[in-house]
Design a protein around this motif. Structure first.
Motif, PDB file in Angstrom:
ATOM      1  N   TRP A  88      45.661  35.583  40.723  1.00 34.84           N
ATOM      2  CA  TRP A  88      44.146  36.041  40.405  1.00 34.84           C
ATOM      3  C   TRP A  88      43.818  36.692  41.772  1.00 34.84           C
ATOM      4  CZ3 TRP A  88      40.781  36.556  36.729  1.00 34.84           C
ATOM      5  CH2 TRP A  88      39.624  36.917  36.991  1.00 34.84           C
ATOM      6  N   LEU A  89      44.013  36.332  42.886  1.00 30.47           N
ATOM      7  CA  LEU A  89      43.502  37.095  44.114  1.00 30.47           C
ATOM      8  C   LEU A  89      44.240  38.259  44.104  1.00 30.47           C
ATOM      9  CD1 LEU A  89      43.332  33.859  46.540  1.00 30.47           C
ATOM     10  CD2 LEU A  89      41.699  35.190  45.413  1.00 30.47           C
ATOM     11  N   GLU A  90      45.453  38.553  43.946  1.00 32.36           N
ATOM     12  CA  GLU A  90      46.005  39.761  44.030  1.00 32.36           C
ATOM     13  C   GLU A  90      45.415  40.886  43.022  1.00 32.36           C
ATOM     14  OE1 GLU A  90      48.219  42.684  45.574  1.00 32.36           O
ATOM     15  OE2 GLU A  90      48.279  40.652  46.481  1.00 32.36           O
ATOM     16  N   ALA A  91      45.181  40.308  41.663  1.00 29.25           N
ATOM     17  CA  ALA A  91      44.460  41.253  40.634  1.00 29.25           C
ATOM     18  C   ALA A  91      43.047  41.350  41.317  1.00 29.25           C
ATOM     19  CB  ALA A  91      44.467  40.693  39.320  1.00 29.25           C
ATOM     20  N   SER A  92      42.207  40.569  41.775  1.00 28.44           N
ATOM     21  CA  SER A  92      41.025  40.883  42.080  1.00 28.44           C
ATOM     22  C   SER A  92      40.999  41.626  43.386  1.00 28.44           C
ATOM     23  CB  SER A  92      40.464  39.381  42.714  1.00 28.44           C
ATOM     24  OG  SER A  92      40.108  38.690  41.676  1.00 28.44           O
ATOM     25  N   ARG A  93      41.900  41.511  44.325  1.00 28.71           N
ATOM     26  CA  ARG A  93      42.324  42.576  45.478  1.00 28.71           C
ATOM     27  C   ARG A  93      42.252  43.895  45.061  1.00 28.71           C
ATOM     28  NH1 ARG A  93      45.841  39.796  47.577  1.00 28.71           N
ATOM     29  NH2 ARG A  93      44.547  38.379  49.101  1.00 28.71           N
ATOM     30  N   SER A  94      43.103  44.233  44.101  1.00 22.02           N
ATOM     31  CA  SER A  94      43.117  45.553  43.679  1.00 22.02           C
ATOM     32  C   SER A  94      41.808  46.333  42.972  1.00 22.02           C
ATOM     33  CB  SER A  94      44.587  45.382  42.635  1.00 22.02           C
ATOM     34  OG  SER A  94      44.188  44.717  41.521  1.00 22.02           O
ATOM     35  N   GLN A  95      41.081  45.291  42.322  1.00 19.37           N
ATOM     36  CA  GLN A  95      39.969  45.810  41.804  1.00 19.37           C
ATOM     37  C   GLN A  95      38.924  45.709  42.670  1.00 19.37           C
ATOM     38  OE1 GLN A  95      39.157  46.657  38.848  1.00 19.37           O
ATOM     39  NE2 GLN A  95      37.028  46.907  39.293  1.00 19.37           N
ATOM     40  N   LEU A  96      38.635  44.828  43.499  1.00 22.32           N
ATOM     41  CA  LEU A  96      37.446  44.741  44.640  1.00 22.32           C
ATOM     42  C   LEU A  96      37.803  45.742  45.727  1.00 22.32           C
ATOM     43  CD1 LEU A  96      36.788  41.065  44.631  1.00 22.32           C
ATOM     44  CD2 LEU A  96      35.626  42.887  43.659  1.00 22.32           C
ATOM     45  N   SER A 104      35.666  42.738  50.208  1.00 20.96           N
ATOM     46  CA  SER A 104      36.311  41.765  50.822  1.00 20.96           C
ATOM     47  C   SER A 104      35.419  40.447  50.782  1.00 20.96           C
ATOM     48  CB  SER A 104      36.802  42.120  52.116  1.00 20.96           C
ATOM     49  OG  SER A 104      35.423  42.331  53.060  1.00 20.96           O
ATOM     50  N   VAL A 105      34.227  40.450  50.877  1.00 24.28           N
ATOM     51  CA  VAL A 105      33.508  39.179  50.984  1.00 24.28           C
ATOM     52  C   VAL A 105      33.514  38.704  49.544  1.00 24.28           C
ATOM     53  CG1 VAL A 105      31.171  38.309  51.182  1.00 24.28           C
ATOM     54  CG2 VAL A 105      31.882  40.125  52.607  1.00 24.28           C
TER      55      VAL A 105
END
Length: 136
Positions: A88-96, A104-105
């Motif tokens: 989830w964090l990896e997918a979110s990182r790519s989107q955010l 990043s916040v």
């Protein structure tokens, strides 16, 4: 005891864990003083560490009380959750990452939410209560 009263008391007791956590478990006070995105991320990281310790405490507490198949299932569930969290964090990182510095916040806030929620889920499993008072 009336069912409605019992449910109300049950839900109130579930929120007790979150309230009993040290103030470092909530980034709010820290965020009030943060003036940069780096400082905001540090606030979320500090709170995440507190909740991560609580999650591990609750997991270890459960593992000591369980044996056999329930213990194996909890271990498998926690491993699956760790994989989910990372994915989830990896997918979110790519989107955010396209959202500028506040992305990043948002990612830090998501990371905190994930670990806090898992700590509460493990605590609720140990106590037989709802993790989210809104669900009771």
């Amino acid at each position: 005891m009336k069912p409605g009263l019992f449910l109300m008391l049950l839900c109130l007791s579930t929120s007790a864990m979150a309230e009993a956590m040290p103030s470092a478990a909530s980034p709010d006070r820290c965020l009030n003083d943060a003036t940069t995105t780096a400082a905001m991320n540090q606030c979320y990281a500090a709170a995440s560490q507190v909740w991560d310790r609580e999650m591990n405490k609750q997991y270890n507490k459960l593992m000591k009380t369980l044996s056999g198949e329930p213990k194996n299932k909890l271990r498998a569930a926690q491993r699956a959750w760790l994989s989910y969290r990372d994915s989830w964090l990896e997918a979110s990182r790519s989107q955010l990452s396209t959202q500028g510095t506040l992305g990043s916040v948002a990612l830090s806030a998501q990371s905190l939410s994930l670990v806090r929620n898992q700590a509460l889920m493990l605590q609720s499993l140990a106590s037989g209560r709802c993790a989210n008072p809104d669900d009771c």
